[in-house]
Design a protein around this motif. Structure first.
Motif, PDB file in Angstrom:
ATOM      1  N   THR A   1       0.830  -1.186   0.000  1.00  0.00           N
ATOM      2  CA  THR A   1       0.000   0.000   0.000  1.00  0.00           C
ATOM      3  C   THR A   1       0.874   1.249   0.000  1.00  0.00           C
ATOM      4  OG1 THR A   1      -0.143   0.247   2.389  1.00  0.00           O
ATOM      5  CG2 THR A   1      -1.772  -1.215   1.347  1.00  0.00           C
ATOM      6  N   THR A   2       0.279   2.369  -0.347  1.00  0.00           N
ATOM      7  CA  THR A   2       0.999   3.635  -0.383  1.00  0.00           C
ATOM      8  C   THR A   2       1.492   4.019   1.004  1.00  0.00           C
ATOM      9  OG1 THR A   2      -0.264   4.394  -2.271  1.00  0.00           O
ATOM     10  CG2 THR A   2       0.825   6.084  -0.984  1.00  0.00           C
ATOM     11  N   ALA A   3       0.662   3.840   2.021  1.00  0.00           N
ATOM     12  CA  ALA A   3       1.048   4.194   3.391  1.00  0.00           C
ATOM     13  C   ALA A   3       2.247   3.372   3.844  1.00  0.00           C
ATOM     14  CB  ALA A   3      -0.129   3.994   4.330  1.00  0.00           C
ATOM     15  N   ALA A   4       2.241   2.084   3.539  1.00  0.00           N
ATOM     16  CA  ALA A   4       3.359   1.221   3.930  1.00  0.00           C
ATOM     17  C   ALA A   4       4.625   1.619   3.175  1.00  0.00           C
ATOM     18  CB  ALA A   4       3.019  -0.240   3.654  1.00  0.00           C
ATOM     19  N   ALA A   5       4.506   1.922   1.887  1.00  0.00           N
ATOM     20  CA  ALA A   5       5.659   2.330   1.081  1.00  0.00           C
ATOM     21  C   ALA A   5       6.235   3.648   1.592  1.00  0.00           C
ATOM     22  CB  ALA A   5       5.267   2.455  -0.386  1.00  0.00           C
ATOM     23  N   ALA A   6       5.377   4.533   2.060  1.00  0.00           N
ATOM     24  CA  ALA A   6       5.821   5.837   2.550  1.00  0.00           C
ATOM     25  C   ALA A   6       6.626   5.719   3.839  1.00  0.00           C
ATOM     26  CB  ALA A   6       4.622   6.756   2.771  1.00  0.00           C
ATOM     27  N   GLN A   7       6.416   4.645   4.601  1.00  0.00           N
ATOM     28  CA  GLN A   7       7.101   4.472   5.882  1.00  0.00           C
ATOM     29  C   GLN A   7       8.475   3.837   5.756  1.00  0.00           C
ATOM     30  OE1 GLN A   7       5.952   5.901   8.600  1.00  0.00           O
ATOM     31  NE2 GLN A   7       4.282   6.616   7.304  1.00  0.00           N
ATOM     32  N   LYS A   8       8.764   3.203   4.613  1.00  0.00           N
ATOM     33  CA  LYS A   8      10.052   2.534   4.435  1.00  0.00           C
ATOM     34  C   LYS A   8      11.170   3.558   4.260  1.00  0.00           C
ATOM     35  CE  LYS A   8       8.335  -1.625   2.178  1.00  0.00           C
ATOM     36  NZ  LYS A   8       8.387  -2.433   0.950  1.00  0.00           N
ATOM     37  N   PRO A   9      12.347   3.298   4.866  1.00  0.00           N
ATOM     38  CA  PRO A   9      13.478   4.190   4.621  1.00  0.00           C
ATOM     39  C   PRO A   9      13.975   4.033   3.187  1.00  0.00           C
ATOM     40  CG  PRO A   9      14.046   2.512   6.260  1.00  0.00           C
ATOM     41  CD  PRO A   9      12.641   2.267   5.832  1.00  0.00           C
ATOM     42  N   GLY A  10      14.613   5.050   2.668  1.00  0.00           N
ATOM     43  CA  GLY A  10      15.130   5.029   1.303  1.00  0.00           C
ATOM     44  C   GLY A  10      14.318   5.941   0.411  1.00  0.00           C
ATOM     45  N   LEU A  11      14.714   6.028  -0.853  1.00  0.00           N
ATOM     46  CA  LEU A  11      14.002   6.878  -1.796  1.00  0.00           C
ATOM     47  C   LEU A  11      12.574   6.376  -1.964  1.00  0.00           C
ATOM     48  CD1 LEU A  11      16.742   7.381  -4.550  1.00  0.00           C
ATOM     49  CD2 LEU A  11      15.974   9.027  -2.840  1.00  0.00           C
ATOM     50  N   PRO A  12      11.619   7.290  -2.111  1.00  0.00           N
ATOM     51  CA  PRO A  12      10.231   6.852  -2.288  1.00  0.00           C
ATOM     52  C   PRO A  12      10.061   6.078  -3.585  1.00  0.00           C
ATOM     53  CG  PRO A  12      10.440   9.222  -2.615  1.00  0.00           C
ATOM     54  CD  PRO A  12      11.767   8.743  -2.148  1.00  0.00           C
ATOM     55  N   SER A  13       9.180   5.074  -3.547  1.00  0.00           N
ATOM     56  CA  SER A  13       8.985   4.210  -4.721  1.00  0.00           C
ATOM     57  C   SER A  13       8.001   4.783  -5.723  1.00  0.00           C
ATOM     58  CB  SER A  13       8.510   2.826  -4.266  1.00  0.00           C
ATOM     59  OG  SER A  13       7.314   2.968  -3.517  1.00  0.00           O
ATOM     60  N   SER A  14       7.228   5.788  -5.323  1.00  0.00           N
ATOM     61  CA  SER A  14       6.236   6.376  -6.218  1.00  0.00           C
ATOM     62  C   SER A  14       5.933   7.800  -5.778  1.00  0.00           C
ATOM     63  CB  SER A  14       4.948   5.548  -6.196  1.00  0.00           C
ATOM     64  OG  SER A  14       4.342   5.652  -4.920  1.00  0.00           O
ATOM     65  N   THR A  15       5.291   8.557  -6.667  1.00  0.00           N
ATOM     66  CA  THR A  15       4.913   9.921  -6.297  1.00  0.00           C
ATOM     67  C   THR A  15       3.885   9.914  -5.174  1.00  0.00           C
ATOM     68  OG1 THR A  15       3.288   9.992  -8.080  1.00  0.00           O
ATOM     69  CG2 THR A  15       5.436  10.947  -8.535  1.00  0.00           C
ATOM     70  N   SER A  16       3.007   8.916  -5.152  1.00  0.00           N
ATOM     71  CA  SER A  16       2.005   8.866  -4.084  1.00  0.00           C
ATOM     72  C   SER A  16       2.656   8.577  -2.732  1.00  0.00           C
ATOM     73  CB  SER A  16       0.895   7.866  -4.396  1.00  0.00           C
ATOM     74  OG  SER A  16       1.427   6.583  -4.577  1.00  0.00           O
ATOM     75  N   ALA A  17       3.678   7.721  -2.709  1.00  0.00           N
ATOM     76  CA  ALA A  17       4.400   7.450  -1.460  1.00  0.00           C
ATOM     77  C   ALA A  17       5.147   8.702  -1.000  1.00  0.00           C
ATOM     78  CB  ALA A  17       5.365   6.288  -1.638  1.00  0.00           C
ATOM     79  N   TYR A  18       5.728   9.422  -1.948  1.00  0.00           N
ATOM     80  CA  TYR A  18       6.445  10.651  -1.622  1.00  0.00           C
ATOM     81  C   TYR A  18       5.478  11.711  -1.090  1.00  0.00           C
ATOM     82  CZ  TYR A  18       9.871  14.460  -2.230  1.00  0.00           C
ATOM     83  OH  TYR A  18      10.726  15.519  -2.042  1.00  0.00           O
ATOM     84  N   LYS A  19       4.311  11.831  -1.719  1.00  0.00           N
ATOM     85  CA  LYS A  19       3.304  12.792  -1.270  1.00  0.00           C
ATOM     86  C   LYS A  19       2.854  12.453   0.157  1.00  0.00           C
ATOM     87  CE  LYS A  19      -1.172  14.781  -2.447  1.00  0.00           C
ATOM     88  NZ  LYS A  19      -2.226  14.897  -3.463  1.00  0.00           N
ATOM     89  N   THR A  20       2.655  11.169   0.440  1.00  0.00           N
ATOM     90  CA  THR A  20       2.253  10.740   1.779  1.00  0.00           C
ATOM     91  C   THR A  20       3.311  11.126   2.806  1.00  0.00           C
ATOM     92  OG1 THR A  20       0.951   8.932   0.866  1.00  0.00           O
ATOM     93  CG2 THR A  20       1.612   8.726   3.182  1.00  0.00           C
ATOM     94  N   ARG A  21       4.596  10.962   2.465  1.00  0.00           N
ATOM     95  CA  ARG A  21       5.682  11.357   3.370  1.00  0.00           C
ATOM     96  C   ARG A  21       5.660  12.860   3.616  1.00  0.00           C
ATOM     97  NH1 ARG A  21      11.220   8.344   1.382  1.00  0.00           N
ATOM     98  NH2 ARG A  21      10.478   6.232   1.708  1.00  0.00           N
ATOM     99  N   LEU A  22       5.523  13.623   2.551  1.00  0.00           N
ATOM    100  CA  LEU A  22       5.515  15.084   2.687  1.00  0.00           C
ATOM    101  C   LEU A  22       4.380  15.537   3.610  1.00  0.00           C
ATOM    102  CD1 LEU A  22       6.237  16.057  -1.017  1.00  0.00           C
ATOM    103  CD2 LEU A  22       7.754  16.462   0.919  1.00  0.00           C
ATOM    104  N   ILE A  23       3.218  14.957   3.419  1.00  0.00           N
ATOM    105  CA  ILE A  23       2.050  15.320   4.232  1.00  0.00           C
ATOM    106  C   ILE A  23       2.239  14.889   5.682  1.00  0.00           C
ATOM    107  CG2 ILE A  23      -0.406  14.864   4.603  1.00  0.00           C
ATOM    108  CD1 ILE A  23      -0.628  14.738   1.478  1.00  0.00           C
ATOM    109  N   SER A  24       2.690  13.654   5.895  1.00  0.00           N
ATOM    110  CA  SER A  24       2.838  13.147   7.265  1.00  0.00           C
ATOM    111  C   SER A  24       3.917  13.896   8.043  1.00  0.00           C
ATOM    112  CB  SER A  24       3.125  11.643   7.263  1.00  0.00           C
ATOM    113  OG  SER A  24       4.424  11.390   6.774  1.00  0.00           O
ATOM    114  N   GLN A  25       4.928  14.420   7.335  1.00  0.00           N
ATOM    115  CA  GLN A  25       5.990  15.179   7.995  1.00  0.00           C
ATOM    116  C   GLN A  25       5.718  16.685   7.969  1.00  0.00           C
ATOM    117  OE1 GLN A  25       9.940  14.089   6.719  1.00  0.00           O
ATOM    118  NE2 GLN A  25       9.474  11.921   6.770  1.00  0.00           N
ATOM    119  N   GLN A  26       4.542  17.059   7.506  1.00  0.00           N
ATOM    120  CA  GLN A  26       4.118  18.460   7.437  1.00  0.00           C
ATOM    121  C   GLN A  26       5.118  19.331   6.691  1.00  0.00           C
ATOM    122  OE1 GLN A  26       3.287  19.544  11.512  1.00  0.00           O
ATOM    123  NE2 GLN A  26       1.442  18.299  11.539  1.00  0.00           N
TER     124      GLN A  26
END
Length: 153
Positions: A1-26
């Motif tokens: 899932t996107t949420a799980a991918a966003a939590q993994k360390p390393g470069l984001p695997s997709s734009t949706s995972a990257y967007k989730t990281r940006l939002i969760s880290q404000q």
């Protein structure tokens, strides 16, 4: 899932995972969807022939490729007017360049001490007050040579 991918360390695997990281880290999102960061690039000293030469008129630095011609084009177009040491000593980024951060790109928390140890030649920062000039968590325009805010802090 996107949420799980966003939590993994390393470069984001997709734009949706990257967007989730940006939002969760404000973090501030400049584009929606965000553009994925480039893959890691390292230019090792063995690929650069010698120290850069400074143009006495423009102040620009010119680098010459060594054995690895793959970086020759990039070096041809790369002409900064300050060395990393000069940038740091001028107080660029208001003393915050090496502040501790949680990266939305790598999903890793970076401490100032570790980053300084692993990325900066000791002579570049010798004599600088580290907590004021390099690792401050608060931008200070009085640190900057030109007394203005600049950079992404």
């Amino acid at each position: 899932t996107t949420a799980a991918a966003a939590q993994k360390p390393g470069l984001p695997s997709s734009t949706s995972a990257y967007k989730t990281r940006l939002i969760s880290q404000q973090k501030e999102m400049y584009k929606d969807p965000p553009v994925l960061p480039p893959p890691h690039i390292t230019i090792e000293s063995k690929y650069v022939k010698k120290e850069p030469k400074r143009n006495n008129i423009t102040g620009e630095l010119t680098f010459v490729a060594g054995q690895n011609k793959d970086i020759a084009q990039a070096l041809k177009d790369f002409h900064p007017n300050r060395t990393p040491e000069e940038v740091l000593r001028a107080g660029s980024f208001g003393g915050t360049y090496f502040r501790p951060i949680s990266s939305a790109v790598t999903n890793i928390h970076y401490s100032s001490t570790a980053v300084l140890k692993n990325t900066v030649h000791p002579s570049w920062i010798d004599g600088l007050h580290k907590s004021t000039m390099l690792t401050s968590t608060k931008y200070n325009t009085s640190i900057n040579k030109y007394k203005v805010k600049c950079g992404g802090s």
